[in-house]
Design a protein around this motif. Structure first.
Motif, PDB file in Angstrom:
ATOM      1  N   GLY A   1       3.584  -2.689  -0.789  1.00  0.00           N
ATOM      2  CA  GLY A   1       4.265  -3.690   0.547  1.00  0.00           C
ATOM      3  C   GLY A   1       3.137  -4.739   1.234  1.00  0.00           C
ATOM      4  O   GLY A   1       3.331  -5.433   2.052  1.00  0.00           O
ATOM      5  N   SER A   2       1.836  -3.740   1.379  1.00  0.00           N
ATOM      6  CA  SER A   2       1.220  -4.043   2.237  1.00  0.00           C
ATOM      7  C   SER A   2       0.413  -4.752   1.279  1.00  0.00           C
ATOM      8  O   SER A   2      -0.751  -4.946   2.893  1.00  0.00           O
ATOM      9  CB  SER A   2       1.119  -3.653   3.330  1.00  0.00           C
ATOM     10  N   GLY A   3      -0.043  -4.272   0.368  1.00  0.00           N
ATOM     11  CA  GLY A   3      -1.572  -5.221  -0.643  1.00  0.00           C
ATOM     12  C   GLY A   3      -2.936  -4.264   0.836  1.00  0.00           C
ATOM     13  O   GLY A   3      -3.752  -5.144   0.843  1.00  0.00           O
ATOM     14  N   VAL A   4      -2.418  -3.088   0.868  1.00  0.00           N
ATOM     15  CA  VAL A   4      -3.678  -2.598   1.128  1.00  0.00           C
ATOM     16  C   VAL A   4      -3.741  -1.069   0.465  1.00  0.00           C
ATOM     17  O   VAL A   4      -2.894  -0.944  -0.240  1.00  0.00           O
ATOM     18  CB  VAL A   4      -3.401  -1.865   2.473  1.00  0.00           C
TER      19      VAL A   4
ATOM     20  N   VAL B   1      -1.421  13.080  -5.033  1.00  0.00           N
ATOM     21  CA  VAL B   1      -2.418  13.574  -6.275  1.00  0.00           C
ATOM     22  C   VAL B   1      -3.050  13.236  -7.059  1.00  0.00           C
ATOM     23  O   VAL B   1      -2.117  12.283  -8.360  1.00  0.00           O
ATOM     24  CB  VAL B   1      -2.027  14.817  -7.358  1.00  0.00           C
ATOM     25  N   GLY B   2      -4.191  12.397  -6.485  1.00  0.00           N
ATOM     26  CA  GLY B   2      -4.622  11.549  -7.378  1.00  0.00           C
ATOM     27  C   GLY B   2      -4.062  10.144  -6.789  1.00  0.00           C
ATOM     28  O   GLY B   2      -4.374   9.848  -5.644  1.00  0.00           O
ATOM     29  N   ASP B   3      -4.469   8.930  -7.791  1.00  0.00           N
ATOM     30  CA  ASP B   3      -3.883   7.389  -6.921  1.00  0.00           C
ATOM     31  C   ASP B   3      -2.418   7.672  -6.900  1.00  0.00           C
ATOM     32  O   ASP B   3      -1.847   8.232  -8.702  1.00  0.00           O
ATOM     33  CB  ASP B   3      -4.545   6.793  -8.967  1.00  0.00           C
ATOM     34  N   VAL B   4      -1.752   6.680  -6.466  1.00  0.00           N
ATOM     35  CA  VAL B   4      -0.509   7.062  -5.778  1.00  0.00           C
ATOM     36  C   VAL B   4      -0.689   5.168  -5.538  1.00  0.00           C
ATOM     37  O   VAL B   4      -0.749   4.555  -4.933  1.00  0.00           O
ATOM     38  CB  VAL B   4      -0.430   7.657  -5.251  1.00  0.00           C
ATOM     39  N   ASP B   5       0.808   4.650  -6.208  1.00  0.00           N
ATOM     40  CA  ASP B   5       1.600   3.445  -5.888  1.00  0.00           C
ATOM     41  C   ASP B   5       2.336   3.905  -5.198  1.00  0.00           C
ATOM     42  O   ASP B   5       3.322   3.953  -6.061  1.00  0.00           O
ATOM     43  CB  ASP B   5       1.201   2.093  -7.039  1.00  0.00           C
ATOM     44  N   ILE B   6       2.601   3.113  -4.799  1.00  0.00           N
ATOM     45  CA  ILE B   6       3.938   3.673  -2.615  1.00  0.00           C
ATOM     46  C   ILE B   6       4.164   2.123  -2.731  1.00  0.00           C
ATOM     47  O   ILE B   6       3.432   1.217  -2.044  1.00  0.00           O
ATOM     48  CB  ILE B   6       3.353   4.284  -1.794  1.00  0.00           C
TER      49      ILE B   6
END
Length: 363
Positions: free
Chosen positions: A288-291, A356-361
């Motif tokens: 949502g923030s592009g970060v 845990v590892g890569d996460v997209d929130i």
């Protein structure tokens, strides 16, 4: 009336009606729940008791529940959860909160140092499952430590107001005599209710003179203490709130006796499963923030704040559910239980889940 409010809300876009009303008076509100501080007391060192007058949307609370308070500090809105100390109410718009100023506690110290009559705070409806059951149990044991006194004090005051005829023991653990809030009222309740027993414990040797009286017990909960203050505990419902070690001691004793199902608890400190930051891998993407930032092993809320984001949150302990966000992909770990969750497109609490590892929130 609701239809009229909806019409006015539409006419005042892009801002909700309450944004305009608060320019006239911060306590005015059409839909949002707020409260105005009407009285401030510093009777107990390090604590402040606030009397609040809630707006008309307030529906009261059940004894033991908590509310979420929102205040603006240096232009940033912060929210925390506190338990009202009042007897259980439904229609009364007044409520009281006793807030302990914890070291490093942003909101608690702000309220302790700056709250004055006229301060308007955001207020959320009462919530939580830590509450006196209805109908009331025949016997009630209340155990608290430190600032955990607030929800069980509400329970005690409720039983007093209802003229409860069963056995009640209230056992409170404090650092010293001066640290016990509302002691005069507790004494008054015990004096007028012969079936109510109020006991205090301090971390001193038994027999040590405290405020002119010899101390009782060791200052630490054990089976002997239980037998002394509530020999009927096996027939009671027990409500406990306070520091983790005290609560674990209570639960362990009751479980050993086969009465673990009679213990109800509220935790105001987060007990987490240890994690080693050096083992954290991957990146966290805040869609949502592009970060995007490296995973440090901390909770998603803490990592988001470290990345310069300001997601909404409340208690930071997984109690109030105000910090939910959608996990789009990846695996997270609940820091309280250690449970892993790899289900995509799922609402999670960012204050008690770590990547845990890569996460997209979606923050």
């Amino acid at each position: 009336m609701v239809g009229l409010l909806d019409l006015v809300q539409t006419l005042t876009t892009p801002h909700p009606l309450d944004r305009y009303l608060e320019l006239v008076n911060p306590a005015l509100t059409a839909r949002e729940l707020r409260a105005e501080v009407t009285h401030v007391s510093h009777a107990t060192p390090g604590s402040v008791t606030l009397t609040l007058r809630a707006s008309r949307q307030w529906r009261g609370h059940r004894a033991g529940q908590y509310v979420q308070i929102g205040v603006s500090i240096n232009g940033v809105r912060h929210t925390r959860c506190y338990s009202p100390i009042d007897p259980e109410t439904k229609g009364d718009r007044f409520l009281q909160l006793t807030v302990k100023a914890h070291p490093g506690g942003l909101v608690s110290n702000y309220l302790h140092d700056n709250a004055k009559p006229g301060l308007v705070v955001d207020l959320a409806p009462a919530a939580g499952v830590f509450e006196l059951p209805s109908p009331r149990p025949a016997r009630v044991l209340l155990i608290s430590g430190g600032s955990g006194i607030t929800p069980v004090l509400s329970m005690l005051r409720t039983l007093d107001a209802e003229g409860f005829a069963g056995d009640v023991t209230f056992l409170h653990y404090a650092r010293d005599f001066a640290a016990v809030p509302h002691r005069a009222e507790l004494t008054a309740i015990a004096n007028r209710r012969p079936n109510f027993r109020v006991e205090y414990r301090y971390p001193v040797e038994p027999g040590t003179i405290v405020n002119g009286e010899p101390s009782k017990g060791s200052g630490f909960f054990d089976r002997a203490e239980l037998d002394q203050v509530a020999p009927w505990f096996a027939d009671a419902q027990t409500f406990v709130c306070g520091p983790g070690p005290m609560m674990r001691a209570v639960k362990a004793i009751f479980e050993a006796e086969g009465h673990g199902d009679r213990v109800h608890s509220e935790e105001f400190t987060l007990t987490t499963v240890p994690t080693d930051p050096s083992e954290a891998t991957g990146e966290v993407t805040y869609s949502g923030s592009g970060v995007t930032a490296d995973n440090t092993g901390a909770t998603i809320l803490e990592q988001a704040e470290a990345a310069g984001l300001t997601p909404e949150y409340g208690c930071r302990m997984g109690i109030c559910f105000s910090c939910t966000a959608t996990k789009l992909s990846g695996c997270t770990r609940n820091v309280r239980t250690g449970e892993l969750d790899a289900e995509p497109d799922k609402q999670i609490q960012i204050c008690v889940n770590a990547p845990v590892g890569d996460v997209d929130i979606a923050i």
